[in-house]
Design a protein around this motif. Sequence first.
Motif, PDB file in Angstrom:
ATOM      1  N   ARG A 141      -8.447  -2.443   3.338  1.00 54.53           N
ATOM      2  CA  ARG A 141      -8.022  -3.246   2.200  1.00 54.53           C
ATOM      3  C   ARG A 141      -7.830  -4.710   2.579  1.00 54.53           C
ATOM      4  O   ARG A 141      -7.992  -5.598   1.741  1.00 54.53           O
ATOM      5  N   VAL A 146       0.831  -1.203   0.000  1.00 50.30           N
ATOM      6  CA  VAL A 146       0.000   0.000   0.000  1.00 50.30           C
ATOM      7  C   VAL A 146       0.866   1.254   0.000  1.00 50.30           C
ATOM      8  O   VAL A 146       0.597   2.220  -0.719  1.00 50.30           O
ATOM      9  N   GLU A 165       3.828   1.571  -1.216  1.00 45.69           N
ATOM     10  CA  GLU A 165       4.428   1.715  -2.538  1.00 45.69           C
ATOM     11  C   GLU A 165       3.438   2.307  -3.535  1.00 45.69           C
ATOM     12  O   GLU A 165       3.806   3.098  -4.401  1.00 45.69           O
ATOM     13  N   GLN A 166       2.159   1.958  -3.379  1.00 43.16           N
ATOM     14  CA  GLN A 166       1.136   2.434  -4.309  1.00 43.16           C
ATOM     15  C   GLN A 166       0.780   3.896  -4.083  1.00 43.16           C
ATOM     16  O   GLN A 166       0.587   4.653  -5.027  1.00 43.16           O
ATOM     17  N   GLN A 167       0.665   4.300  -2.814  1.00 46.48           N
ATOM     18  CA  GLN A 167       0.092   5.628  -2.551  1.00 46.48           C
ATOM     19  C   GLN A 167       0.874   6.473  -1.550  1.00 46.48           C
ATOM     20  O   GLN A 167       0.412   7.537  -1.145  1.00 46.48           O
ATOM     21  N   ASN A 168       2.038   6.003  -1.122  1.00 46.42           N
ATOM     22  CA  ASN A 168       2.931   6.798  -0.279  1.00 46.42           C
ATOM     23  C   ASN A 168       2.354   7.113   1.098  1.00 46.42           C
ATOM     24  O   ASN A 168       2.856   7.986   1.804  1.00 46.42           O
ATOM     25  N   ALA A 169       1.300   6.438   1.485  1.00 42.82           N
ATOM     26  CA  ALA A 169       0.704   6.619   2.812  1.00 42.82           C
ATOM     27  C   ALA A 169      -0.101   5.376   3.147  1.00 42.82           C
ATOM     28  O   ALA A 169      -0.653   4.729   2.251  1.00 42.82           O
ATOM     29  N   ALA A 170      -0.158   5.044   4.427  1.00 41.90           N
ATOM     30  CA  ALA A 170      -0.945   3.889   4.847  1.00 41.90           C
ATOM     31  C   ALA A 170      -1.256   4.012   6.332  1.00 41.90           C
ATOM     32  O   ALA A 170      -0.489   4.600   7.095  1.00 41.90           O
ATOM     33  N   ALA A 212      -5.185   7.823   6.623  1.00 41.07           N
ATOM     34  CA  ALA A 212      -5.247   7.369   5.235  1.00 41.07           C
ATOM     35  C   ALA A 212      -6.303   6.275   5.113  1.00 41.07           C
ATOM     36  O   ALA A 212      -6.299   5.304   5.881  1.00 41.07           O
ATOM     37  N   ARG A 243       6.371   5.987   7.476  1.00 41.19           N
ATOM     38  CA  ARG A 243       5.224   6.748   6.978  1.00 41.19           C
ATOM     39  C   ARG A 243       3.890   6.141   7.400  1.00 41.19           C
ATOM     40  O   ARG A 243       2.841   6.780   7.241  1.00 41.19           O
ATOM     41  N   ALA A 266      -5.020   0.343   5.355  1.00 40.20           N
ATOM     42  CA  ALA A 266      -4.212  -0.686   4.691  1.00 40.20           C
ATOM     43  C   ALA A 266      -4.558  -2.068   5.232  1.00 40.20           C
ATOM     44  O   ALA A 266      -4.675  -3.040   4.471  1.00 40.20           O
TER      45      ALA A 266
END
Length: 228
Positions: free
Chosen positions: A182, A28, A30-35, A116, A59, A120
Motif C-alpha cells: 500500500r 491499515v 483500523e481498516q482490516q484488523n491486520a497488517a 497480510a 497485531r 501495509a
Amino acid sequence: MINEYFFESRDALLAQLQADMLAQVSAVIEQQNAASVLLSGGSTPGPVYEALGHTLDRRVQVALVDDRWVGLDHKGSNEALLRRCFPDHTVVGMKVDEAKPQDAVEEVNNRYRALAQPFALTLLGMGPDGHTASLFPFAEGLDGAMASDAPLCAAITATESEVTGPLVDRMTLTLPAILNTRRLMLLITGEDKLAVYQAAKTANDHKAMPVAAVLQQFDVDVDVYWAK
C-alpha cells in the motif's frame, strides 16, 4: 509517481519516517484488523525500528525485505536486527535450514504467502551499486526475481564486491512483491547515494541498476526519504 522528501538532517528524516510509518500501519490496522510491514536491514533505520517496536500495534506482522544466508548469531543477519527491535511482534524471517537459498525458495514463499496482503508498507534501502533489497546488478537469479510472474521471494547469488562483501547468497523479495504494498518507501542518505538515485530515475538498463525498475514503474508511488 515519485514523491521526494528531502531533509536538512538525518534526525529530521528519521523522525518524519517514523511518524509516517506509524500512521500508515495504524490506518491499515483500523481498516482490516491486520497488517504486515516489510523492512530492510542496515544501521540507518535502526533507531526508527527501535521506536516502532514500542509503539506499533501488536497485531502487526514484521517481515524482511531481504536477508543474507546466515544464522541469527551472525552480525550480518537482518532477521536478528528485527527480532531485537520488535521483541513483542511476530517476525517472519527468510533464513531456514537449507544450505543454499535456492533450496529454500518454496518454504520461504509459503511463509510469505501467509502474511497480510497487500503489505501495509515496504521500506527499501539502496546501495551505491544501484541495488535494492537483494536485487544486485547482474546477479544469479536476478532475471527471475524481476519477472512479472515471479513469486514473492527469490534466491539470489550476487557477484562479490565491496558492497556485498563475501556474503553473496541471499533471499529477497522479488520486484512484483516489492510493488505488492500500500505504501512503498525508499530510504537513502548521503550525497553519493543521492547521485545514484538521480541516475536511476532515467537509467535504461535495469539489470545494471535494479533500483531503476522500482523507480520507473507505475503500479505504486515511491516515497523517497533523503538527508545528507
